[in-house]
Scaffold this active site. Structure first.
Site, mmCIF file in Angstrom:
data_model
loop_
_atom_site.group_PDB
_atom_site.id
_atom_site.type_symbol
_atom_site.label_atom_id
_atom_site.label_comp_id
_atom_site.label_asym_id
_atom_site.label_seq_id
_atom_site.Cartn_x
_atom_site.Cartn_y
_atom_site.Cartn_z
ATOM 1 C CG HIS A 90 -2.017 1.300 1.215
ATOM 2 N ND1 HIS A 90 -2.974 0.193 0.548
ATOM 3 C CD2 HIS A 90 -2.126 2.151 1.531
ATOM 4 C CE1 HIS A 90 -4.177 1.147 0.337
ATOM 5 N NE2 HIS A 90 -3.295 2.919 1.063
ATOM 6 C CG ASP A 169 -10.709 3.907 5.475
ATOM 7 O OD1 ASP A 169 -10.064 5.348 6.095
ATOM 8 O OD2 ASP A 169 -10.701 3.757 4.158
ATOM 9 N NE ARG A 176 -7.706 11.328 6.842
ATOM 10 C CZ ARG A 176 -7.529 10.212 5.777
ATOM 11 N NH1 ARG A 176 -7.659 9.183 6.237
ATOM 12 N NH2 ARG A 176 -6.072 11.238 6.049
ATOM 13 C CB SER A 191 -6.732 5.992 6.477
ATOM 14 O OG SER A 191 -7.285 5.763 5.392
ATOM 15 C CE LYS A 195 -7.916 1.990 2.882
ATOM 16 N NZ LYS A 195 -8.294 3.378 2.704
HETATM 17 N N1 URA Z 1 -4.246 5.846 1.203
HETATM 18 C C1 URA Z 1 -5.246 6.109 2.413
HETATM 19 O O1 URA Z 1 -6.015 4.197 2.622
HETATM 20 N N2 URA Z 1 -5.631 6.560 3.323
HETATM 21 C C2 URA Z 1 -4.539 7.303 4.224
HETATM 22 O O2 URA Z 1 -5.473 7.717 4.888
HETATM 23 C C3 URA Z 1 -4.037 8.301 3.073
HETATM 24 C C4 URA Z 1 -3.487 7.136 1.903
#
Ligand code: URA
Length: 462
Positions: A90, A169, A176, A191, A195
């Site tokens: 990620h 989220d 956000r 966040s 996930k």
């Molecule tokens: N990627 C995400 O999933 N969340 C964030 O807050 C920033 C990047």
């Protein structure tokens, strides 16, 4: 431990507490996450709390509690039935960052299962899901059963956090994005990891961006975020590594939706841009490094370097491409658009911006470039708006390149003629030319593992 018999909680009290700099306890943090997921806290109160959290910051305890409460806000995926190590990558968000399209099939090709739960465009950065949905028919919202089926069939699947999967989220991310509360290490950590942990991963590779296009531009903030992510994920039982990587310019040559997919597919086909199109060796190299770590952490290579070599072979022999196209079809997408992408790609308006000065490309304000991409129609201004699959920008020159005045510098694809002027104006403000070449920046900087992350947090208390 949360105490279910305690007095009732009220969101206004938690906003006031956070606003006044008093840390919330685990039960209070859980109340915010659960209320966001269930829709029982009004969006204006959630927005106010997010802004208070952004301004005051979150303690390590609050960040851990928020991450776990968000992870637990919905269903979870259990990869045990896949019979392979489940590993994902990620990124903290960048411009032109399309490595997911490469690393998912590369790692899958080398025997790792990749259950990827991704996000949409956020702030100035692009979103993996928005890009994938530019493929006709491609479904990012899948049930967990469908998700598992695609991974079993193809080795990888890329889906969204549905109302059932990390719903907290889904709500907080969208809020956000439109309340100026993205750039907070604690909120970013919760966040991303909510996930990733909900996907039940065995291991995770994090690409933490640093430089002018990162959410956290300063090196020390990116380092702190990297350490925070690794320490929080490891504490939750997931083997994790974070690589600090350069975002002082867009990654590769394209930033937008469909055009980014075409760039990734071309790389998997062994097709590289011509000199006048630009250069995307950074995209290739970073994807192989990230995939190498995934393959290593997934137990399919003894070192990240050996993982890199395996990924390189899977790129060269076409396995990664076959897996990616199969995954698109398995998720309902029409992979035939990549046979003749030029025919499918129909932007409403196109303009080639010629270099307005001569010199070395000395500096790129990559955040501004990300906003320029968004203003072409490729991103959204308000939560839930559709994005234009055909919009985006191709960059023909990279940082450090010498350009002659009048040579093509960028090609803008916008939804319509009216949407050309603003991205062009932003682009011209965002680039600085110079008679001298800029300093070289490393593509990959510090690498954080569990021990180095703990040491870092110990030495850098915030
Ligand atoms: N990627 C995400 O999933 N969340 C964030 O807050 C920033 C990047």
């Amino acid at each position: 431990m949360a105490n279910s018999n305690a007095t009732p909680l009220h969101m206004i009290d938690l906003i006031l507490k956070k606003r006044d700099g008093v840390p919330l306890n685990e039960r209070e943090i859980g109340f915010v996450a659960a209320g966001a997921a269930a829709g029982t806290i009004p969006l204006e109160q959630l927005s106010a709390w997010l802004m208070a959290a952004w301004l005051r910051g979150l303690s390590l305890g609050e960040i851990r509690a928020l991450t776990l409460a968000m992870r637990d806000s919905g269903e979870k995926f259990s990869p045990a039935r896949l019979g392979k190590q489940a590993v994902d990558k990620h990124s903290t968000g960048g411009v032109g960052d399309k490595t997911s399209f490469l690393v998912a099939p590369l790692a899958a090709a080398c025997g790792v299962a990749v259950p990827m739960i991704s996000g949409r465009a956020l702030g100035h950065t692009g979103g993996t899901l928005d890009k994938l949905e530019s493929i006709p028919g491609f479904r990012t919202a899948m049930t967990l059963e469908e998700f598992e089926k695609v991974i079993k069939e193809c080795g990888a699947a890329i889906v969204s956090q549905t109302p059932k999967l990390v719903p907290a989220d889904r709500v907080l991310y969208a809020l956000r994005d439109c309340t100026g509360t993205v750039e907070s290490p604690g909120l970013i950590c919760a966040s991303i990891l909510s996930k990733k942990l909900a996907a039940g991963l065995n291991a995770l590779v994090l690409d933490v961006k640093t430089g002018s296009g990162a959410f956290l531009r300063k090196q020390e903030d990116s380092e702190y975020l990297a350490a925070l992510l690794v320490s929080t994920a490891e504490a939750a039982g997931t083997k994790t590594v974070a690589l600090l990587t350069d975002m002082s310019q867009p990654l590769g040559t394209t930033a937008g939706n469909f055009i980014e997919l075409v760039e990734a597919v071309d790389l998997m086909r062994g097709k590289r841009p011509t000199e006048s199109d630009g250069d995307n060796s950074d995209l290739r190299e970073l994807s192989l490094i990230l995939a190498g770590w995934m393959i290593h952490l997934g137990g399919q290579a003894s070192t990240p370097e050996a993982g890199y070599a395996r990924a390189d072979a899977a790129l060269a022999d076409g396995t990664a491409l076959r897996i990616f196209l199969a995954m698109i079809e398995a998720q309902g997408g029409d992979a035939s658009v990549f046979k003749t992408p030029k025919i499918f790609h129909r932007p409403g308006a196109t303009e080639v911006v010629k270099a307005w000065e001569r010199g070395f490309v000395a500096e790129m304000d990559t955040t501004a470039l990300g906003w320029a991409v968004q203003r072409t129609g490729a991103g959204r201004e308000n939560a839930g708006e559709p994005v234009d699959p055909h919009a985006g920008i191709v960059f023909h020159a990279r940082r450090g390149a010498w350009v002659e005045k009048g040579r093509p510098f960028a090609t803008i694809y916008a939804t319509n003629d009216e949407l050309l002027a603003e991205p062009i104006a932003i682009l011209k403000q965002a680039i600085r030319f110079s008679g001298n070449p800029p300093n070289q920046v490393e593509l990959v900087g510090k690498i954080f593992t569990r021990d180095s992350a703990e040491n870092y947090l110990h030495d850098h208390v915030r």
